[in-house]
Design a protein around this motif. Structure first.
Motif, PDB file in Angstrom:
ATOM      1  N   CYS A 270      -5.299  -2.984  -1.463  1.00  0.00           N
ATOM      2  CA  CYS A 270      -4.473  -3.611  -2.860  1.00  0.00           C
ATOM      3  C   CYS A 270      -4.300  -2.383  -3.720  1.00  0.00           C
ATOM      4  O   CYS A 270      -3.846  -1.955  -4.660  1.00  0.00           O
ATOM      5  N   ALA A 271      -4.265  -1.175  -3.162  1.00  0.00           N
ATOM      6  CA  ALA A 271      -4.433   0.332  -3.690  1.00  0.00           C
ATOM      7  C   ALA A 271      -4.000   0.965  -2.623  1.00  0.00           C
ATOM      8  O   ALA A 271      -4.594   0.786  -1.498  1.00  0.00           O
ATOM      9  N   ALA A 272      -2.667   2.365  -3.199  1.00  0.00           N
ATOM     10  CA  ALA A 272      -2.525   3.421  -2.201  1.00  0.00           C
ATOM     11  C   ALA A 272      -1.964   4.370  -3.040  1.00  0.00           C
ATOM     12  O   ALA A 272      -2.199   4.027  -3.787  1.00  0.00           O
ATOM     13  N   LEU A 273      -2.071   5.630  -1.343  1.00  0.00           N
ATOM     14  CA  LEU A 273      -2.281   6.886  -2.414  1.00  0.00           C
ATOM     15  C   LEU A 273      -0.533   7.272  -1.325  1.00  0.00           C
ATOM     16  O   LEU A 273      -0.854   7.002  -0.324  1.00  0.00           O
ATOM     17  N   THR A 274       0.064   8.028  -2.150  1.00  0.00           N
ATOM     18  CA  THR A 274       1.758   8.106  -1.329  1.00  0.00           C
ATOM     19  C   THR A 274       2.305   9.274  -1.962  1.00  0.00           C
ATOM     20  O   THR A 274       2.101   9.739  -2.924  1.00  0.00           O
ATOM     21  N   PRO A 275       2.545  10.539  -0.946  1.00  0.00           N
ATOM     22  CA  PRO A 275       2.696  11.424  -1.360  1.00  0.00           C
ATOM     23  C   PRO A 275       4.678  11.474  -2.588  1.00  0.00           C
ATOM     24  O   PRO A 275       4.697  10.769  -1.819  1.00  0.00           O
ATOM     25  N   LEU A 276       4.761  13.075  -2.587  1.00  0.00           N
ATOM     26  CA  LEU A 276       6.144  12.260  -3.928  1.00  0.00           C
ATOM     27  C   LEU A 276       6.730  13.916  -2.771  1.00  0.00           C
ATOM     28  O   LEU A 276       6.248  14.304  -2.446  1.00  0.00           O
ATOM     29  N   PRO A 277       8.107  13.693  -3.293  1.00  0.00           N
ATOM     30  CA  PRO A 277       8.860  13.977  -2.552  1.00  0.00           C
ATOM     31  C   PRO A 277       8.767  15.916  -3.405  1.00  0.00           C
ATOM     32  O   PRO A 277       9.877  15.869  -3.924  1.00  0.00           O
ATOM     33  N   GLY A 278       7.836  16.590  -3.192  1.00  0.00           N
ATOM     34  CA  GLY A 278       7.732  17.409  -4.177  1.00  0.00           C
ATOM     35  C   GLY A 278       5.742  17.674  -3.698  1.00  0.00           C
ATOM     36  O   GLY A 278       5.194  17.484  -3.184  1.00  0.00           O
ATOM     37  N   PRO A 279       5.426  18.359  -4.950  1.00  0.00           N
ATOM     38  CA  PRO A 279       4.178  18.968  -5.108  1.00  0.00           C
ATOM     39  C   PRO A 279       3.626  17.536  -6.057  1.00  0.00           C
ATOM     40  O   PRO A 279       2.351  18.342  -6.998  1.00  0.00           O
ATOM     41  N   GLY A 280       3.301  16.531  -5.249  1.00  0.00           N
ATOM     42  CA  GLY A 280       2.694  15.368  -6.122  1.00  0.00           C
ATOM     43  C   GLY A 280       2.562  14.300  -5.272  1.00  0.00           C
ATOM     44  O   GLY A 280       2.760  14.258  -4.185  1.00  0.00           O
ATOM     45  N   ALA A 281       1.390  13.836  -5.988  1.00  0.00           N
ATOM     46  CA  ALA A 281       1.729  12.381  -5.104  1.00  0.00           C
ATOM     47  C   ALA A 281       1.285  10.945  -6.062  1.00  0.00           C
ATOM     48  O   ALA A 281       0.611  11.532  -7.319  1.00  0.00           O
ATOM     49  N   ALA A 282       1.240  10.280  -5.390  1.00  0.00           N
ATOM     50  CA  ALA A 282       0.729   8.976  -6.862  1.00  0.00           C
ATOM     51  C   ALA A 282       0.621   7.805  -5.678  1.00  0.00           C
ATOM     52  O   ALA A 282       0.474   7.505  -5.031  1.00  0.00           O
TER      53      ALA A 282
ATOM     54  N   SER B 256      -9.168  -4.782 -16.027  1.00  0.00           N
ATOM     55  CA  SER B 256      -9.302  -3.721 -16.098  1.00  0.00           C
ATOM     56  C   SER B 256     -10.227  -3.046 -15.221  1.00  0.00           C
ATOM     57  O   SER B 256      -9.767  -2.183 -15.395  1.00  0.00           O
ATOM     58  N   LEU B 257     -11.121  -3.726 -15.369  1.00  0.00           N
ATOM     59  CA  LEU B 257     -12.459  -3.025 -15.044  1.00  0.00           C
ATOM     60  C   LEU B 257     -12.076  -2.922 -13.583  1.00  0.00           C
ATOM     61  O   LEU B 257     -12.533  -1.427 -12.858  1.00  0.00           O
ATOM     62  N   HIS B 258     -11.402  -3.381 -12.136  1.00  0.00           N
ATOM     63  CA  HIS B 258     -11.207  -3.658 -11.185  1.00  0.00           C
ATOM     64  C   HIS B 258     -10.464  -2.313 -10.395  1.00  0.00           C
ATOM     65  O   HIS B 258     -10.539  -1.827 -10.042  1.00  0.00           O
ATOM     66  N   LEU B 259      -9.827  -2.681 -11.601  1.00  0.00           N
ATOM     67  CA  LEU B 259      -8.342  -1.630 -12.143  1.00  0.00           C
ATOM     68  C   LEU B 259      -8.451  -0.391 -11.912  1.00  0.00           C
ATOM     69  O   LEU B 259      -8.070   0.623 -10.934  1.00  0.00           O
ATOM     70  N   ARG B 260      -9.236   0.119 -12.660  1.00  0.00           N
ATOM     71  CA  ARG B 260      -9.763   1.649 -13.236  1.00  0.00           C
ATOM     72  C   ARG B 260     -10.743   1.584 -11.896  1.00  0.00           C
ATOM     73  O   ARG B 260     -10.505   2.784 -11.687  1.00  0.00           O
ATOM     74  N   ARG B 261     -11.696   0.881 -11.218  1.00  0.00           N
ATOM     75  CA  ARG B 261     -12.127   1.453 -10.212  1.00  0.00           C
ATOM     76  C   ARG B 261     -11.245   1.833  -8.365  1.00  0.00           C
ATOM     77  O   ARG B 261     -12.021   2.488  -7.902  1.00  0.00           O
ATOM     78  N   LEU B 262     -10.158   0.986  -9.354  1.00  0.00           N
ATOM     79  CA  LEU B 262      -9.682   1.073  -8.089  1.00  0.00           C
ATOM     80  C   LEU B 262      -8.631   3.086  -7.526  1.00  0.00           C
ATOM     81  O   LEU B 262      -8.553   3.620  -7.254  1.00  0.00           O
ATOM     82  N   LEU B 263      -8.021   3.125  -9.590  1.00  0.00           N
ATOM     83  CA  LEU B 263      -7.331   4.374  -9.412  1.00  0.00           C
ATOM     84  C   LEU B 263      -8.759   5.358  -9.001  1.00  0.00           C
ATOM     85  O   LEU B 263      -8.230   6.085  -9.323  1.00  0.00           O
ATOM     86  N   LEU B 264      -9.944   5.239  -9.546  1.00  0.00           N
ATOM     87  CA  LEU B 264     -10.716   6.694  -9.087  1.00  0.00           C
ATOM     88  C   LEU B 264     -11.192   6.707  -7.785  1.00  0.00           C
ATOM     89  O   LEU B 264     -10.901   7.334  -8.143  1.00  0.00           O
ATOM     90  N   GLN B 265     -10.774   5.546  -7.580  1.00  0.00           N
ATOM     91  CA  GLN B 265     -11.494   5.361  -6.131  1.00  0.00           C
ATOM     92  C   GLN B 265     -10.147   5.936  -5.259  1.00  0.00           C
ATOM     93  O   GLN B 265     -10.326   7.146  -4.334  1.00  0.00           O
TER      94      GLN B 265
END
Length: 284
Positions: free
Chosen positions: A237-249, A257-266
């Motif tokens: 349910c989560a992924a890191l994706t490069p942006l078309p420039g010097p960034g990542a999403a 909310s608890l599970h969401l926060r854990r996934l984002l920090l991971q």
């Protein structure tokens, strides 16, 4: 650094409020630390200088950065309210903006739409850390959330956004958001989201399904200009994706909310130092 801005009722919607806050940072005269140069707010939007609230990415509790917390002076926003926040991070300075608590978006008496507009400018060589708390879309709300970030070449950014669709066991109202980020005047990230009765299909299997929390972390670093972090689906349910420039999403959905926060920090930990919020954390 002083002043307050006028808070007035809207003539169109009974009881609605218009409020604006302004925040800016700059380097001190000796260039050794960042200071808050503008801090103006009143009513629903309360800005106060603060100390670190939780582990921070990039700055790691440094004492030479400017820190400000945003608090809600009143309930809401409610239907018809229009809030705006302007942020300017001066050249070479570092500003950390946190929030005291989640923002609960509520319906108004007249059924009008509430709006929150945020405009951020980050100058060359500056760093902006916006470690926001969740936005909760309560039942029958009608809210629009619009954020624009303009980064100069050489600026760094890490921005967290989290949205909770309704309180516990509650069907959310209508909620739309848009986050636009440019770098050197060129588009870097543009995400639009819409949930609630006016956005059919948002709770279908192809979108959120049974999940009621969605969020992202956007990281921008000029060091990634030629080689941004590679794509990494680190959870179902989560992924890191490069942006078309010097960034990542980093994007994730979760049941709460608890599970969401854990996934984002991971996801943030996969970037390694100095992005991980705990210096002892390593890439997963």
């Amino acid at each position: 650094m002083s002043g307050s801005l006028r808070l007035k009722a809207s003539p169109k919607v009974t009881g609605a409020m218009f409020a604006r806050a302004t925040l800016a940072s700059e380097l001190s005269g000796d260039g050794r630390r960042s200071v808050v140069s503008t801090l103006r707010s009143d009513g629903p939007l309360v800005l106060r200088q603060c100390n670190p609230k939780e582990p921070e990415p990039l700055v790691k509790g440094r004492r030479d950065v400017a820190r400000v917390a945003l608090a809600a002076g009143t309930a809401g926003p409610i239907g018809g309210d229009h809030y705006s926040l302007d942020v300017h991070v001066g050249a070479g300075s570092t500003l950390v903006l946190t929030e005291v608590s989640a923002m609960l978006v509520l319906p108004g008496i007249g059924g009008g739409q509430s709006q929150m507009t945020v405009n951020v400018t980050v100058d060359a060589g500056a760093t902006f850390v916006w470690w926001a708390e969740p936005i909760i879309a309560a039942h029958r709300c009608h809210h629009s959330h619009d954020v624009r970030v303009a980064l100069a070449p050489g600026a760094r950014l890490v921005l967290r956004e989290e949205m909770l669709l309704g309180r516990h066991g509650e069907v959310p109202g209508d909620f739309t958001s848009r986050l636009r980020i440019t770098q050197g005047g060129r588009p870097l990230y543009d995400q639009r989201l819409g949930f609630g009765p006016s956005a059919p299909g948002w709770n279908g299997a192809a979108v959120l399904d049974t999940n009621r929390a969605v969020g992202s972390i956007i990281a921008v670093d000029p060091a990634w200009q030629d080689a941004p972090p590679p794509a990494l689906p680190y959870d179902r349910c989560a992924a890191l994706t490069p942006l078309p420039g010097p960034g990542a999403a980093i994007g994730a959905v979760a049941p709460d909310s608890l599970h969401l926060r854990r996934l984002l920090l991971q996801g943030l930990r996969t970037l390694g130092p100095p992005w991980a919020t705990d210096p002892k954390e390593t890439t997963t």
